[in-house]
Design a protein around this motif. Structure first.
Motif, short mmCIF file in Angstrom:
data_model
loop_
_atom_site.label_atom_id
_atom_site.label_comp_id
_atom_site.label_asym_id
_atom_site.label_seq_id
_atom_site.Cartn_x
_atom_site.Cartn_y
_atom_site.Cartn_z
N GLY A 185 25.83 30.23 12.19
CA GLY A 185 24.65 29.48 12.60
C GLY A 185 24.23 29.65 14.05
N SER A 186 24.74 30.66 14.72
CA SER A 186 24.43 30.82 16.14
C SER A 186 23.15 31.62 16.36
CB SER A 186 25.59 31.52 16.86
OG SER A 186 26.69 30.65 16.96
N ASN A 187 22.44 31.25 17.43
CA ASN A 187 21.25 31.98 17.86
C ASN A 187 21.39 32.21 19.36
OD1 ASN A 187 18.67 32.74 18.77
ND2 ASN A 187 17.65 31.62 17.14
N PHE A 188 21.43 33.47 19.75
CA PHE A 188 21.65 33.83 21.15
C PHE A 188 20.39 34.31 21.85
CE2 PHE A 188 25.76 34.69 18.94
CZ PHE A 188 26.52 33.71 19.55
N SER A 189 19.24 34.03 21.26
CA SER A 189 17.99 34.57 21.82
C SER A 189 17.69 34.04 23.21
CB SER A 189 16.81 34.27 20.88
OG SER A 189 16.69 32.88 20.66
N HIS A 190 18.25 32.88 23.56
CA HIS A 190 18.02 32.31 24.89
C HIS A 190 19.32 32.09 25.65
CE1 HIS A 190 13.71 31.77 24.38
NE2 HIS A 190 13.97 31.43 23.13
N GLY A 191 20.31 32.95 25.37
CA GLY A 191 21.55 32.89 26.13
C GLY A 191 22.77 32.69 25.26
N ALA A 192 23.90 32.59 25.91
CA ALA A 192 25.17 32.42 25.20
C ALA A 192 26.15 31.68 26.09
CB ALA A 192 25.75 33.78 24.83
N ASN A 193 27.09 30.99 25.47
CA ASN A 193 28.08 30.21 26.18
C ASN A 193 29.47 30.82 25.96
OD1 ASN A 193 29.57 28.28 27.48
ND2 ASN A 193 28.72 26.54 26.37
N PHE A 194 30.08 31.28 27.04
CA PHE A 194 31.40 31.93 26.95
C PHE A 194 32.54 30.96 27.27
CE2 PHE A 194 28.13 35.01 27.86
CZ PHE A 194 28.35 35.96 26.89
N ALA A 195 32.20 29.73 27.60
CA ALA A 195 33.22 28.72 27.96
C ALA A 195 34.07 28.33 26.75
CB ALA A 195 32.54 27.48 28.52
N THR A 196 35.33 28.07 27.00
CA THR A 196 36.17 27.46 25.98
C THR A 196 37.02 26.37 26.63
OG1 THR A 196 38.09 28.94 26.22
CG2 THR A 196 36.39 29.60 24.64
N ALA A 197 37.23 25.30 25.89
CA ALA A 197 38.07 24.21 26.39
C ALA A 197 39.46 24.75 26.73
CB ALA A 197 38.17 23.11 25.33
N GLY A 198 39.98 24.31 27.87
CA GLY A 198 41.30 24.76 28.29
C GLY A 198 41.31 26.06 29.06
N SER A 199 40.13 26.62 29.32
CA SER A 199 40.07 27.90 30.05
C SER A 199 40.44 27.71 31.52
CB SER A 199 38.68 28.51 29.96
OG SER A 199 38.45 29.07 28.70
N THR A 200 41.05 28.74 32.07
CA THR A 200 41.36 28.81 33.49
C THR A 200 40.67 30.03 34.08
OG1 THR A 200 43.37 30.04 32.93
CG2 THR A 200 43.61 27.68 33.31
N ILE A 201 40.60 30.07 35.41
CA ILE A 201 40.10 31.29 36.06
C ILE A 201 41.18 32.36 35.97
CG2 ILE A 201 39.42 32.30 38.27
CD1 ILE A 201 38.34 29.46 39.04
N ARG A 202 42.38 32.01 36.39
CA ARG A 202 43.50 32.96 36.40
C ARG A 202 44.21 32.92 35.06
NH1 ARG A 202 48.42 32.58 40.75
NH2 ARG A 202 48.82 30.64 39.63
N PRO A 203 44.44 34.07 34.42
CA PRO A 203 45.15 34.07 33.13
C PRO A 203 46.51 33.40 33.27
CG PRO A 203 44.24 36.25 33.60
CD PRO A 203 44.05 35.43 34.85
N GLN A 204 46.87 32.63 32.24
CA GLN A 204 48.14 31.90 32.26
C GLN A 204 49.25 32.72 31.61
OE1 GLN A 204 48.36 28.71 33.86
NE2 GLN A 204 46.40 29.57 34.50
N ASN A 205 50.47 32.47 32.04
CA ASN A 205 51.62 33.16 31.46
C ASN A 205 52.24 32.36 30.33
OD1 ASN A 205 51.53 35.42 33.13
ND2 ASN A 205 52.57 34.32 34.78
N THR A 206 51.43 31.50 29.72
CA THR A 206 51.91 30.68 28.61
C THR A 206 50.94 30.82 27.44
OG1 THR A 206 50.69 28.78 29.49
CG2 THR A 206 53.02 28.95 30.07
#
Length: 385
Positions: free
Chosen positions: A98-119
């Motif tokens: 059901g997604s429509n990306f004609s006016h953009g997209a969201n790459f965020a996910t809950a729990g995301s960090t800037i620096r990759p985690q080692n866990t």
């Protein structure tokens, strides 16, 4: 560093209103045809849910009347940003249904960090989709959109090629990088020590977007994590470390340190990326003002989760919002919503209610907490510093 008081909010408004005409001259509002967002749960509109399972009810109950991938009872700040620009709510890049990306997209996910985690996610709760992954996803989306939007049905579901240079790029990430260190039992000084490396990776991500045509950036700093129920419940905080509003000072000091360094990096990025318009938004001050003066703005119990189960802060890490127990083979919801989320600040111990998100958006949209002090609708305009 003392956060903004309500007096500062008023002064900021007057300042931005008087300053804008003299500095921006006859600048016209931008016509953003799309938004591309990078971030964590503060702006996730369904990414983590698409990958790991839907955020359960009662999430979404106030506005959408069903779970829709947001960790709130309703809309997030990014939703109000989209609304104010006359754009549809952003579909999560990871959501294939059901997604429509004609006016953009969201790459965020809950729990995301800037620096990759080692866990792994099961070990720490952090998303494997860190900012570097989000920027790879954006690159792939950008490149493949140009190919597929020339093919039949896809032209109505993907952004036009020119939208990538005309879009607003929003970033709201970094909060989880700070709490990640505390989860590993690092001291406040040890957490501060890795902040410059975290922000180097943040700057690299901005540069990658710029190299692909991104020009207008709206960057939120990180909020007062020491005022979140899950931090107050989960970590050992001594009485002298609690400020007069009930927040944990060491966590807020780290957030403020992160924000000062982030602002320095934004200033550097403006020099390195001469065609970019980069707005730094002091969300920390807005959120701290709301939490510390909740009653003044029609809110109550700012440090207690609306949706949760038990304890001093109505937060239990093992039974979070929407949590159920099984009794005699029947599932019973025990971590339910409070009676009136519209007067509450905190939704589930970690995230804000729709009412709080709306209030926060209303404070930042006019530019009174921005550097430079320009409103959201003019965020494509470069200003001399």
């Amino acid at each position: 560093m003392e956060p903004h008081s309500f007096k500062h909010v008023v002064i900021g408004l007057i300042f931005s209103m008087t300053l804008l005409p003299s500095r921006s001259g006859s600048l016209a509002p931008c016509n953003f045809p799309a938004i591309f967002n990078f971030g964590d749960s503060n702006s996730d509109t369904g990414g983590l849910s698409a990958a790991f399972g839907q955020a359960p009810a009662p999430n979404g109950e106030t506005y959408f009347h069903a779970p829709v991938g947001r960790y709130s009872d309703g809309r997030l700040v990014i939703d109000f940003i989209a609304e104010s620009l006359g754009l549809p709510y952003l579909s999560a890049y990871l959501d294939s249904v059901g997604s429509n990306f004609s006016h953009g997209a969201n790459f965020a996910t809950a729990g995301s960090t800037i620096r990759p985690q080692n866990t792994t996610r099961s070990q720490s709760g952090f998303s494997p989709i860190s900012l570097d992954v989000q920027s790879v996803q954006f690159s792939d989306f950008n490149r493949r959109s140009q190919i597929f939007n020339k093919q039949g049905v896809f032209d109505k579901l993907l952004p036009k090629e020119e939208y990538f240079s005309q879009a607003l790029y929003t970033l709201d990430i970094g909060q989880n990088d700070l709490t990640a260190g505390y989860k590993l039992n690092l001291t406040t000084e040890q957490v501060k020590a890795y902040v410059p490396e975290v922000l180097r990776q943040f700057s690299d991500a901005v540069k990658r977007v710029y190299d692909q045509g991104g020009r207008a950036f709206w960057i939120h700093n990180t909020g007062p994590v020491g005022c979140l129920p899950y931090v107050l419940d989960r970590f050992l905080i001594t009485a002298p470390q609690v400020d007069k509003y009930g927040c944990a000072s060491p966590f807020n000091e780290v957030a403020q340190y992160f924000n000062r360094r982030l602002k320095d990096d934004v200033i550097r990025l403006r020099k390195e990326l001469p065609l970019a318009a980069i707005t730094y938004v002091d969300v920390y001050s807005v959120k701290y003002t709301l939490i510390s003066q909740a009653k003044k703005f029609g809110f109550k119990l700012p440090l207690i989760a609306c949706c949760g189960h038990g304890g001093k802060y109505n937060f239990n890490n093992s039974v979070r919002c929407g949590g159920k127990i099984t009794v005699n083979g029947k599932e019973i919801l025990i971590a339910n919503s409070c009676q009136n989320p519209s007067v509450r600040v905190n939704w589930d111990g970690i995230h804000f209610t729709e009412a709080a998100n709306k209030w926060i958006f209303e404070q930042i949209a006019n530019g009174s907490f921005s550097d430079p002090p320009i409103p959201l609708k003019m965020a494509c305009q470069r200003m001399d510093h």
